[in-house]
Design an enzyme around this catalytic site. Sequence first.
Site, PDB file in Angstrom:
ATOM      1  N   TRP A 559       0.871  -1.166   0.051  1.00 61.38           N
ATOM      2  CA  TRP A 559       0.004   0.111  -0.021  1.00 61.38           C
ATOM      3  C   TRP A 559       0.976   1.223  -0.093  1.00 61.38           C
ATOM      4  CZ3 TRP A 559      -2.269   2.575   4.810  1.00 61.38           C
ATOM      5  CH2 TRP A 559      -1.331   2.407   6.022  1.00 61.38           C
ATOM      6  N   ASP A 560       2.261   1.065   0.299  1.00 60.72           N
ATOM      7  CA  ASP A 560       3.056   2.026   0.296  1.00 60.72           C
ATOM      8  C   ASP A 560       2.868   3.000  -1.011  1.00 60.72           C
ATOM      9  OD1 ASP A 560       3.905   0.114   1.901  1.00 60.72           O
ATOM     10  OD2 ASP A 560       5.822   0.906   2.184  1.00 60.72           O
ATOM     11  N   GLU A 699       0.942  -2.619  12.560  1.00 64.82           N
ATOM     12  CA  GLU A 699       1.391  -4.261  12.541  1.00 64.82           C
ATOM     13  C   GLU A 699       1.899  -4.529  13.899  1.00 64.82           C
ATOM     14  OE1 GLU A 699       4.090  -4.697   9.461  1.00 64.82           O
ATOM     15  OE2 GLU A 699       2.499  -4.485   7.840  1.00 64.82           O
ATOM     16  N   LYS A 811       3.203   0.692  15.935  1.00 68.12           N
ATOM     17  CA  LYS A 811       4.098   0.832  14.934  1.00 68.12           C
ATOM     18  C   LYS A 811       4.083   2.114  14.226  1.00 68.12           C
ATOM     19  CE  LYS A 811       6.297  -1.851  11.651  1.00 68.12           C
ATOM     20  NZ  LYS A 811       6.034  -3.243  10.829  1.00 68.12           N
ATOM     21  N   GLN A 812       2.612   2.567  13.789  1.00 62.73           N
ATOM     22  CA  GLN A 812       2.669   3.617  13.117  1.00 62.73           C
ATOM     23  C   GLN A 812       1.052   4.072  13.088  1.00 62.73           C
ATOM     24  OE1 GLN A 812       3.149   0.335  10.480  1.00 62.73           O
ATOM     25  NE2 GLN A 812       2.228   1.548   8.740  1.00 62.73           N
TER      26      GLN A 812
HETATM   27  C1  BGC Z   1       6.375  -5.933   7.370  1.00 56.02           C
HETATM   28  C2  BGC Z   1       5.172  -6.529   6.825  1.00 56.02           C
HETATM   29  C3  BGC Z   1       5.719  -7.511   5.676  1.00 56.02           C
HETATM   30  C4  BGC Z   1       6.560  -8.858   6.274  1.00 56.02           C
HETATM   31  C5  BGC Z   1       6.946  -9.603   5.338  1.00 56.02           C
HETATM   32  C6  BGC Z   1       7.350  -7.194   7.796  1.00 56.02           C
HETATM   33  O1  BGC Z   1       8.427  -6.575   8.295  1.00 56.02           O
HETATM   34  O2  BGC Z   1       6.198  -5.134   8.296  1.00 56.02           O
HETATM   35  O3  BGC Z   1       4.441  -5.636   6.215  1.00 56.02           O
HETATM   36  O4  BGC Z   1       4.510  -8.092   5.038  1.00 56.02           O
HETATM   37  O5  BGC Z   1       7.601  -8.047   6.784  1.00 56.02           O
HETATM   38  O6  BGC Z   1       7.871  -9.130   4.002  1.00 56.02           O
HETATM   39  C1  BGC Z   2       4.902  -1.432   7.541  1.00 58.26           C
HETATM   40  C2  BGC Z   2       3.930  -1.302   6.432  1.00 58.26           C
HETATM   41  C3  BGC Z   2       4.461  -1.273   5.170  1.00 58.26           C
HETATM   42  C4  BGC Z   2       5.700  -2.018   4.831  1.00 58.26           C
HETATM   43  C5  BGC Z   2       6.366  -1.590   3.471  1.00 58.26           C
HETATM   44  C6  BGC Z   2       5.766  -2.115   7.296  1.00 58.26           C
HETATM   45  O1  BGC Z   2       6.833  -2.201   8.095  1.00 58.26           O
HETATM   46  O2  BGC Z   2       4.358  -1.708   8.875  1.00 58.26           O
HETATM   47  O3  BGC Z   2       2.751  -0.464   6.596  1.00 58.26           O
HETATM   48  O4  BGC Z   2       3.548  -1.263   4.221  1.00 58.26           O
HETATM   49  O5  BGC Z   2       6.527  -1.908   5.943  1.00 58.26           O
HETATM   50  O6  BGC Z   2       7.028  -0.625   3.828  1.00 58.26           O
END
Ligand code: BGC
Ligand code: BGC
Length: 954
Positions: A559-560, A699, A811-812
């Site tokens: 979603w970034d 998350e 976290k955010q």
């Molecule tokens: C991120 C998740 C991601 C996962 C696996 C985590 O560090 O927060 O958004 O899906 O890594 O790539």
């Molecule tokens: C964040 C997610 C993000 C992902 C990729 C994760 O650490 O929690 O929101 O989409 O990183 O940047």
Amino acid sequence: METASPTIAAFIFDLDGVLTDTAEYHYRGWKRLADELGIPFDRQRNELLRGIPRRRSLELLLDGHPATESQMQEWMERKNRYYVELIQQMTPADVLPGALDLLEELRQAGIKIGIGSASKNTHSVLDRLHLWDYVEAVSDGYSVQRQKPAPDLFLHCAQQLGIDPSQAIVVEDAASGVEAALAGGFWAMGLGPEERVSAAHIVFPSLEGVHLHDILSALRNTQHATCNWLIRETEFDPERLHHQETVFTIGNGYLGTRGTFEEGYPGARPATLIHGVFDDAPIVHTELANAPDWLPFVLLVNGERFGLDRGEVLDYERTLDLRRGLLTRQVRWRSPAGHTVDICIERFASLADQHLLAIRYQVTPLDFDGWIEFRAGINGHVDNDSWQHWDWVDQGNEISTVWLHSRTRGSGLELGQAAGLLIRGGREVRRQVIDCHNNPTVVAKCRVEQDRTVIAEKLVTIFTSRDLERDIVVDAALNKWEQLFETRSYYEKLRDAHEAAWAKVWAASDVLIEGDDAAQRAVRYNLFQLLIAAPHHDDRVSIPGRTLSGFGYRGHVFWDTDIFMLPFFTFTQPKLARNLLMYRYYTLPGARRKARSNGYEGAQYAWESALTGDETTPRWVPGSTGDLIRIWTGDIQLHISADVAYAVWRYWQVSGDDEFMRDYGAEIILDTAVFWGSRAEYNAERDRYEINDVIGPDENHVHVNNNVFTNRMAQWHLETALETLSWLRREHPGKAAELEEQLDLSPERLAHWANIIGCLYILHDPETGLMEQFEGFFELEDLDWQALEPRRRSIQSLLGIERTNQVQALKQPDVLMLLYLLGDQYDLETKQVNWDYYQPRTDHTYGSSLSPAIHAVLACELDMAELAYEHFMRAALVDLEDVRGNTADGVHGASAGGVWQALVFGFAGLRLTADGYTLNPRLPTHWRRLAFSFQHHGLEVRVDLPGSSLTKRR
Ligand code: BGC
Ligand code: BGC
């Protein structure tokens, strides 16, 4: 900072509107014609005709008024007759104020003077004005074929004067003339209002009272301003090797190449990532395959190999010029045997031709005569963190080129690369090819003399089977190389085209900040990284979370892109925004497969997406102690589907691109709505709909019920879907009927959606305005944040996954993220109450990099500009200063996009409204100016703060 003036050896003046006001006579000629034709025409409309060739001017004047070709011819001739009559009345008194003094001053200073005017009457005007005494060269409407904004006219003039464009300044009053000057590599001086000639290096209202020293000092200041386009490293620090490799990433929307050194360095992590070139990988399903390296360029000085890990580095500077898209390194190096050389290496990935990459090496021996040798190759021995993706297919060479043909092991994509080497300035050049397996290399050795510079240019061409049929990728690479050779398109010419392409991009996308050099540079850095990562000519790929600059998240799309990066493109580069959204359209089949395999209807977008749109989030990853960690995001982080719909809707509102909405956007919004309709659960006991067992944006908390962000966005999404469908039924009934049938949008289904909208559980206390992030969040333990400081890790890594899930540590932003995205639906009190609750409970320093920019926008809205600035700078510097310690894995694309949003929606306070837009500026106190442009329904709007704020132009 004090910088020297550039050397200016010539001035090239445009005529009309610069030295004299023939613009006035042109106006009178057109006006007389318009009056005779009964077409309304005034000075304001005349503005559109400035610097525009005759035919196009007439078309603009006619503005749709019907005309046959022979009428057009007659009218053009008639206007010209009037004009020629009028200029017969000109006298030396018609020279504009200030012009004669300046010409005299230039003559005395020995500076050459040329005229570059598109007018075919240039000679007679110069006669009437008695200017021949000053002028040494004239290029006019007869001199070249391509008119401004092509640079040809000025180049023609410079050639007559015998001057290099870099030593000449063009004086122009028209935007197309300024563009022509820049495209030709000239300095550009604009005359007239800033918005007309703002692309010029320096701008004066007119020549009146302007002296040579004013111009030179303005140029000096511009060079200071130029510094705000430069990312500099003045010392090489091996400790920061991988971080800086990411920082100095270059690219062109086709590929990205990390800033590793051409000659290599022990432990370096070279990477070139090409959009869409994915290959199978364990755990992460698929990843962008690090392509065979095009950088290798080795230098031997009297037989000794140059490297920063040997000999003595006497001087070092690496610069990324953001404006021109150039990465340069200047090194003074002494070999172990004591031979000293000055080295200057420059590289770029052409923005004008995405299949072209170039490196120029300049070497000057400082204390010896001898031999130097260059080895320029393509290295197929590459990997992604030691995982190999490529099979060698074939390789070969011709006199000055080598080529390599490779294929990815799992996905079977093919890659053809060709590299050639040109040498200038050396004597007794000896060429050779080293046909090393999977690493073909061209070698050139030559004799050099002290203080004489040798130049070696390596040009690389590259094609994949995503661009062409697989069996011609090598032919294409070789053909392009030959074309360059035949048209003598070498380094400098290619660089000019590349720079002109950048000038165009920046003209639409730059954000100007005065009063804060650090912020200005950081902002441009972030925008640069976004601009090189966005696919320019491909709508089946999108920008990965860590762009094309590192292995982090393996090239997967989150979603970034839709929520954080897209607004910058939607508002400043709508074509690129459209490419990014088309990617979501083409990946609908993957999203449908995901919904089906989870037992739902419609389309459910992957949390992490690659080429097909199927889910690519790893399920299990090894933790730091070797144990396996279950990753739940791919299963239950549902909001991504609403985020994509949100991005589509916003793009449509801003661009007015109805065609996109009709053909693609509507289908995205509707089929993801079908998913929500099947996903929402009816709780009979409480008579409400719920969405349980999800992960919201935060998350740190998994398996939660009724996350406000998810539920409210799903509700908004269903509302928007109904709105989209009624728009479609109204405007494009055929398409509506087609989608109703294809997606089974039965009256029952739509009624079901309306039901969910009405009864979806939203944890919002109407009394206090406070929202509860999810059911039970307020019962979780409150954390003593102070007790954990100082820390250099995230809360989750300090407390562990399990315990973090049990405390109120975000976290955010989650609730705040909702209040940001749907900001127009909530009042300031609601925002304030939730800010007060959640802001102190968020891990701003080591939580998600997506966080600070969003806090910056909200802080502006709540009138805390200084706090906003703190959050803003944390986002802006995330990669330049490696604020989170993980830039080595790639640029944080979402943060970069957030930086633009913080500027535009935060500090400038731009909001779209039903009938336009509003501004609500809150600049940090030390900022003197914030200026930028955006596109709204095809119109360009320029914002310049403080002061006169909005100007629209076509
Ligand atoms: C991120 C998740 C991601 C996962 C696996 C985590 O560090 O927060 O958004 O899906 O890594 O790539
Ligand atoms: C964040 C997610 C993000 C992902 C990729 C994760 O650490 O929690 O929101 O989409 O990183 O940047």
